[in-house]
Design a protein around this motif. Sequence first.
Motif, PDB file in Angstrom:
ATOM      1  N   PRO A  37      51.630  91.003   9.509  1.00 46.73           N
ATOM      2  CA  PRO A  37      52.329  90.218   9.686  1.00 46.73           C
ATOM      3  C   PRO A  37      52.486  89.865   8.138  1.00 46.73           C
ATOM      4  O   PRO A  37      51.773  90.299   6.797  1.00 46.73           O
ATOM      5  CB  PRO A  37      50.774  89.151   9.732  1.00 46.73           C
ATOM      6  N   HIS A  38      52.610  89.626   7.189  1.00 45.35           N
ATOM      7  CA  HIS A  38      53.598  89.574   6.164  1.00 45.35           C
ATOM      8  C   HIS A  38      54.238  87.811   6.222  1.00 45.35           C
ATOM      9  O   HIS A  38      55.449  87.932   7.085  1.00 45.35           O
ATOM     10  CB  HIS A  38      54.366  90.437   5.357  1.00 45.35           C
ATOM     11  N   TRP A  39      54.153  87.090   4.800  1.00 48.18           N
ATOM     12  CA  TRP A  39      54.800  85.717   5.025  1.00 48.18           C
ATOM     13  C   TRP A  39      56.612  85.701   4.257  1.00 48.18           C
ATOM     14  O   TRP A  39      57.476  84.531   4.425  1.00 48.18           O
ATOM     15  CB  TRP A  39      53.897  85.038   3.316  1.00 48.18           C
ATOM     16  N   LYS A  40      56.461  87.315   4.294  1.00 51.58           N
ATOM     17  CA  LYS A  40      57.976  87.662   4.159  1.00 51.58           C
ATOM     18  C   LYS A  40      58.789  86.881   5.037  1.00 51.58           C
ATOM     19  O   LYS A  40      59.983  86.647   5.159  1.00 51.58           O
ATOM     20  CB  LYS A  40      58.816  89.036   3.485  1.00 51.58           C
ATOM     21  N   THR A  84      44.866  85.473  14.380  1.00 51.02           N
ATOM     22  CA  THR A  84      46.481  85.927  14.938  1.00 51.02           C
ATOM     23  C   THR A  84      47.586  86.317  13.939  1.00 51.02           C
ATOM     24  O   THR A  84      47.290  86.180  12.658  1.00 51.02           O
ATOM     25  CB  THR A  84      47.264  85.019  16.056  1.00 51.02           C
ATOM     26  N   ALA A  85      48.203  86.955  13.640  1.00 52.31           N
ATOM     27  CA  ALA A  85      49.534  87.103  13.319  1.00 52.31           C
ATOM     28  C   ALA A  85      50.125  85.683  12.355  1.00 52.31           C
ATOM     29  O   ALA A  85      49.710  85.675  11.045  1.00 52.31           O
ATOM     30  CB  ALA A  85      50.746  87.916  13.617  1.00 52.31           C
ATOM     31  N   GLU A  86      50.136  84.963  13.076  1.00 53.05           N
ATOM     32  CA  GLU A  86      50.335  83.405  12.758  1.00 53.05           C
ATOM     33  C   GLU A  86      49.358  82.652  11.851  1.00 53.05           C
ATOM     34  O   GLU A  86      50.079  81.866  11.218  1.00 53.05           O
ATOM     35  CB  GLU A  86      51.007  82.661  14.388  1.00 53.05           C
ATOM     36  N   ASP A  87      48.080  83.189  12.362  1.00 52.51           N
ATOM     37  CA  ASP A  87      46.721  82.561  10.736  1.00 52.51           C
ATOM     38  C   ASP A  87      46.580  83.563   9.601  1.00 52.51           C
ATOM     39  O   ASP A  87      46.531  82.538   8.823  1.00 52.51           O
ATOM     40  CB  ASP A  87      45.575  83.305  11.936  1.00 52.51           C
ATOM     41  N   MET A  88      47.048  84.166  10.250  1.00 54.87           N
ATOM     42  CA  MET A  88      47.003  85.249   8.769  1.00 54.87           C
ATOM     43  C   MET A  88      48.366  84.781   7.635  1.00 54.87           C
ATOM     44  O   MET A  88      48.031  84.736   6.500  1.00 54.87           O
ATOM     45  CB  MET A  88      47.472  86.668   8.752  1.00 54.87           C
ATOM     46  N   GLU A  89      49.688  84.987   8.699  1.00 58.55           N
ATOM     47  CA  GLU A  89      50.977  84.445   8.324  1.00 58.55           C
ATOM     48  C   GLU A  89      50.588  83.073   7.375  1.00 58.55           C
ATOM     49  O   GLU A  89      51.027  82.586   5.963  1.00 58.55           O
ATOM     50  CB  GLU A  89      51.753  84.264   8.840  1.00 58.55           C
ATOM     51  N   GLU A  90      50.133  82.028   7.777  1.00 62.92           N
ATOM     52  CA  GLU A  90      49.684  80.660   7.306  1.00 62.92           C
ATOM     53  C   GLU A  90      48.977  80.833   6.107  1.00 62.92           C
ATOM     54  O   GLU A  90      49.618  80.131   5.182  1.00 62.92           O
ATOM     55  CB  GLU A  90      48.823  79.895   9.042  1.00 62.92           C
ATOM     56  N   VAL A  91      47.575  81.746   5.923  1.00 61.66           N
ATOM     57  CA  VAL A  91      47.310  81.974   4.689  1.00 61.66           C
ATOM     58  C   VAL A  91      48.098  82.466   3.744  1.00 61.66           C
ATOM     59  O   VAL A  91      48.075  82.060   2.670  1.00 61.66           O
ATOM     60  CB  VAL A  91      46.108  82.383   5.291  1.00 61.66           C
ATOM     61  N   MET A  92      48.918  83.117   3.914  1.00 59.00           N
ATOM     62  CA  MET A  92      49.593  84.333   3.215  1.00 59.00           C
ATOM     63  C   MET A  92      51.381  82.999   2.222  1.00 59.00           C
ATOM     64  O   MET A  92      51.256  83.215   0.977  1.00 59.00           O
ATOM     65  CB  MET A  92      50.197  85.185   3.514  1.00 59.00           C
ATOM     66  N   LEU A  93      51.578  82.097   3.457  1.00 58.17           N
ATOM     67  CA  LEU A  93      52.067  80.899   2.916  1.00 58.17           C
ATOM     68  C   LEU A  93      51.758  80.019   1.665  1.00 58.17           C
ATOM     69  O   LEU A  93      52.336  79.595   0.947  1.00 58.17           O
ATOM     70  CB  LEU A  93      53.320  80.289   3.978  1.00 58.17           C
ATOM     71  N   TRP A 118      47.666  93.810  -1.279  1.00 61.63           N
ATOM     72  CA  TRP A 118      48.438  93.364  -0.071  1.00 61.63           C
ATOM     73  C   TRP A 118      48.688  91.963  -0.018  1.00 61.63           C
ATOM     74  O   TRP A 118      47.733  92.137   0.071  1.00 61.63           O
ATOM     75  CB  TRP A 118      48.605  94.142   1.126  1.00 61.63           C
ATOM     76  N   ASP A 119      49.693  91.080   0.237  1.00 62.33           N
ATOM     77  CA  ASP A 119      49.479  89.932   0.924  1.00 62.33           C
ATOM     78  C   ASP A 119      48.559  89.394   2.240  1.00 62.33           C
ATOM     79  O   ASP A 119      47.757  88.656   2.194  1.00 62.33           O
ATOM     80  CB  ASP A 119      50.544  89.418   0.652  1.00 62.33           C
ATOM     81  N   SER A 120      48.528  90.439   3.072  1.00 61.09           N
ATOM     82  CA  SER A 120      48.124  90.654   4.079  1.00 61.09           C
ATOM     83  C   SER A 120      46.264  90.934   4.219  1.00 61.09           C
ATOM     84  O   SER A 120      45.532  89.426   4.776  1.00 61.09           O
ATOM     85  CB  SER A 120      48.989  91.520   5.543  1.00 61.09           C
ATOM     86  N   GLU A 121      46.449  91.503   3.499  1.00 69.50           N
ATOM     87  CA  GLU A 121      44.730  91.763   3.161  1.00 69.50           C
ATOM     88  C   GLU A 121      44.199  90.624   2.164  1.00 69.50           C
ATOM     89  O   GLU A 121      42.694  90.634   2.563  1.00 69.50           O
ATOM     90  CB  GLU A 121      44.123  92.822   2.687  1.00 69.50           C
ATOM     91  N   ILE A 122      45.011  90.837   1.352  1.00 71.40           N
ATOM     92  CA  ILE A 122      44.321  89.269   0.227  1.00 71.40           C
ATOM     93  C   ILE A 122      43.419  87.869   1.390  1.00 71.40           C
ATOM     94  O   ILE A 122      42.739  87.107   1.305  1.00 71.40           O
ATOM     95  CB  ILE A 122      45.370  88.673  -1.093  1.00 71.40           C
ATOM     96  N   ALA A 123      45.041  87.510   1.945  1.00 68.32           N
ATOM     97  CA  ALA A 123      44.614  86.449   3.319  1.00 68.32           C
ATOM     98  C   ALA A 123      43.369  86.638   3.524  1.00 68.32           C
ATOM     99  O   ALA A 123      42.220  85.697   3.722  1.00 68.32           O
ATOM    100  CB  ALA A 123      45.814  85.722   4.118  1.00 68.32           C
ATOM    101  N   SER A 124      43.350  88.104   4.794  1.00 66.73           N
ATOM    102  CA  SER A 124      42.334  87.895   5.565  1.00 66.73           C
ATOM    103  C   SER A 124      40.776  88.031   4.667  1.00 66.73           C
ATOM    104  O   SER A 124      39.762  87.653   4.690  1.00 66.73           O
ATOM    105  CB  SER A 124      42.240  88.999   6.271  1.00 66.73           C
ATOM    106  N   THR A 125      40.373  88.675   3.579  1.00 66.49           N
ATOM    107  CA  THR A 125      39.185  89.168   2.947  1.00 66.49           C
ATOM    108  C   THR A 125      39.004  87.423   2.219  1.00 66.49           C
ATOM    109  O   THR A 125      37.651  87.465   2.416  1.00 66.49           O
ATOM    110  CB  THR A 125      39.372  90.271   1.894  1.00 66.49           C
ATOM    111  N   ASN A 126      40.025  87.269   2.028  1.00 67.21           N
ATOM    112  CA  ASN A 126      39.399  85.337   1.412  1.00 67.21           C
ATOM    113  C   ASN A 126      38.551  84.893   2.225  1.00 67.21           C
ATOM    114  O   ASN A 126      37.856  84.183   2.598  1.00 67.21           O
ATOM    115  CB  ASN A 126      40.350  85.202   0.813  1.00 67.21           C
ATOM    116  N   VAL A 127      39.315  84.880   3.407  1.00 65.96           N
ATOM    117  CA  VAL A 127      39.212  83.890   5.159  1.00 65.96           C
ATOM    118  C   VAL A 127      37.226  84.208   5.563  1.00 65.96           C
ATOM    119  O   VAL A 127      36.684  83.478   5.066  1.00 65.96           O
ATOM    120  CB  VAL A 127      40.179  83.935   5.707  1.00 65.96           C
ATOM    121  N   VAL A 128      37.422  85.652   5.539  1.00 66.14           N
ATOM    122  CA  VAL A 128      35.995  85.677   5.733  1.00 66.14           C
ATOM    123  C   VAL A 128      35.174  85.850   4.727  1.00 66.14           C
ATOM    124  O   VAL A 128      33.648  85.243   4.847  1.00 66.14           O
ATOM    125  CB  VAL A 128      36.004  87.420   5.732  1.00 66.14           C
ATOM    126  N   ALA A 129      35.650  86.245   3.736  1.00 63.31           N
ATOM    127  CA  ALA A 129      35.125  86.146   2.473  1.00 63.31           C
ATOM    128  C   ALA A 129      34.029  84.371   2.398  1.00 63.31           C
ATOM    129  O   ALA A 129      32.983  84.226   2.028  1.00 63.31           O
ATOM    130  CB  ALA A 129      35.072  86.439   1.356  1.00 63.31           C
TER     131      ALA A 129
END
Length: 309
Positions: free
Chosen positions: A110-113, A160-169, A214-225
């Motif tokens: 996943p990536h917002w781009k 899901t990838a869609e969940d992650m991309e929502e945060v990245m966007l 990476w944008d993906s890991e910034i998103a996931s790590t912040n959500v879990v945190a």
Amino acid sequence: MLKLDWKRLGITAGLSLTLVAAGCGSSDEGSSDEGESGDSGETNYGEELGYSITGIEAGAGVVAGAEDAVETYDSLEGWEVTTSSSGAMATELGEAIDSEEPIIVTGWTPHWKFAEYDLKYLEDPEGVFGEAEEIRTMVREGLEDEEPDAYQILDQFSWTAEDMEEVMLDINGGAEPQEAAQNWIADNEEAVNEWTDGTEEVDGNEIELVFVSWDSEIASTNVVAEVMKEQGFDVTITPLDNGPMWETVATGDSDGMVAAWLPATHGDQFEQHKDSLVDLGANLEGAKVGLVVPDYMDVDSIEDLQPDN
């Protein structure tokens, strides 16, 4: 827990923004706005791109894959992979698209781009980049006994990838990562309840999560945190380069990460440290890495590119 030494060594103080030189002018012989045509009948973008692929951080698995592709494909003979950072890559990609110029980047989903732009992966007939990947959660040995509620949340985290991309966007649109994470959590109470199911609230127990920037890991790590903070944990998140990220979990200097791309991207790091950490399995499936181009480029496969002869 002693963390200061590796933080000082591992945190990237600054990422050089190496820009790709792209020749946009016309040559005197047979050129057009779309570039020269190669023997395959496809447009030859090599000269316009300086026979260069725009990469991210040196040492990243997708960069190593691109370097392998340069060695594997005759169509990439004489090409090079220019490393910079994930942010610099995204900036260059956006600038090229705004001008409808050619560009080839090391990309991943996943990536917002992919939600922001019309992009496509170049076909990889030789399988250099491998099949679909998954992102896994890794924690230090002993975490289950010492912090069972934190361990359970990390074990149950999956999206899901869609969940992650929502945060990245949301982040790409200007929200701070913490704010974007909180927005997603507020809109996805059912999923969050599944992650925290069976756990109890704690009172300020300290947890440290590490991630590669990476944008993906910034998103996931912040959500879990943010989910763990709502359960009463005092959570620190620390950005590191790929190697130190794995090393700190394996040595117990940090508690865990939700940023392990396998089997290819972080394959070398996993093989090095797999006996010293706990693999909690996939938190996201169907991830992918490869060479990515704007959809308007008249090229579909790595084999359609032209060597620097």
